[in-house]
Motif scaffolding. Structure first.
Motif, short mmCIF file in Angstrom:
data_model
loop_
_atom_site.label_atom_id
_atom_site.label_comp_id
_atom_site.label_asym_id
_atom_site.label_seq_id
_atom_site.Cartn_x
_atom_site.Cartn_y
_atom_site.Cartn_z
N SER A 1 0.85 -1.27 -0.29
CA SER A 1 -0.06 -0.04 -0.03
C SER A 1 0.86 1.45 0.00
O SER A 1 2.08 1.13 0.21
N ILE A 2 0.29 2.38 -0.36
CA ILE A 2 1.01 3.78 -0.15
C ILE A 2 1.71 3.91 1.03
O ILE A 2 2.67 4.51 1.20
N LYS A 3 0.71 3.49 2.09
CA LYS A 3 1.18 3.84 3.52
C LYS A 3 2.49 3.09 3.80
O LYS A 3 3.30 3.45 4.81
N PHE A 4 3.02 2.06 3.13
CA PHE A 4 4.34 1.56 3.30
C PHE A 4 5.28 2.10 2.75
O PHE A 4 6.29 2.34 3.44
N PHE A 5 5.41 3.08 1.68
CA PHE A 5 6.12 3.94 1.17
C PHE A 5 6.17 5.41 1.93
O PHE A 5 7.14 6.03 1.63
N GLU A 6 5.18 5.87 2.34
CA GLU A 6 4.89 6.96 2.86
C GLU A 6 6.03 7.63 3.82
O GLU A 6 6.55 8.59 3.52
N PRO A 7 6.39 6.91 4.68
CA PRO A 7 7.45 7.62 5.68
C PRO A 7 8.54 7.85 4.96
O PRO A 7 9.36 8.91 5.18
N PHE A 8 9.39 6.93 4.06
CA PHE A 8 10.60 7.16 3.33
C PHE A 8 10.31 8.18 2.27
O PHE A 8 11.03 9.17 2.27
N LEU A 9 9.28 8.29 1.63
CA LEU A 9 9.10 9.39 0.69
C LEU A 9 8.80 10.66 0.97
O LEU A 9 9.06 11.63 0.40
#
Length: 112
Positions: A53-61
């Motif tokens: 999900s987007i939530k998986f990538f959100e903290p890094f991005l």
């Protein structure tokens, strides 16, 4: 999630460990989420589908300046072409359009 730092501070984001899909963070224009899948829209017009999900990538991005403007969209502000203030839409450089949710209007004001 692994990230690699190359010469010139260009970060590589590993999208899928099994197939070794890697992209430069600067080449990502827009992330489009659909339940547990994310489509990465790249500057060269290609798309990469990832089973996260987007939530998986959100903290890094977010550390690279990306903005979550909707539960289904995350954008790179460096690739914004046009803002539609009346309809709360963002037009990206690759021609894709993303909707800004009503709760994220404060982000919209920061983009102007």
């Amino acid at each position: 999630m692994k990230t690699y730092i190359q010469k010139g501070n260009n970060s590589l984001l590993t999208l899928n460990h099994k197939t070794s899909k890697k992209v430069f963070v600067d080449a990502v224009v827009l992330l489009e989420g659909n339940i547990n899948y994310t489509i990465f829209h790249l500057a060269n017009g290609k798309q990469k589908l990832v089973a996260h999900s987007i939530k998986f990538f959100e903290p890094f991005l977010e550390t690279h300046g990306f903005l979550r403007i909707h539960r289904s969209y995350m954008i790179n502000p460096n690739h914004v072409k046009n803002l539609n203030q009346e309809e709360y839409k963002v037009l990206m450089n690759n021609g894709r359009e993303a909707i800004i949710s009503k709760r994220k209007k404060s982000i919209f004001k920061n983009l102007i």
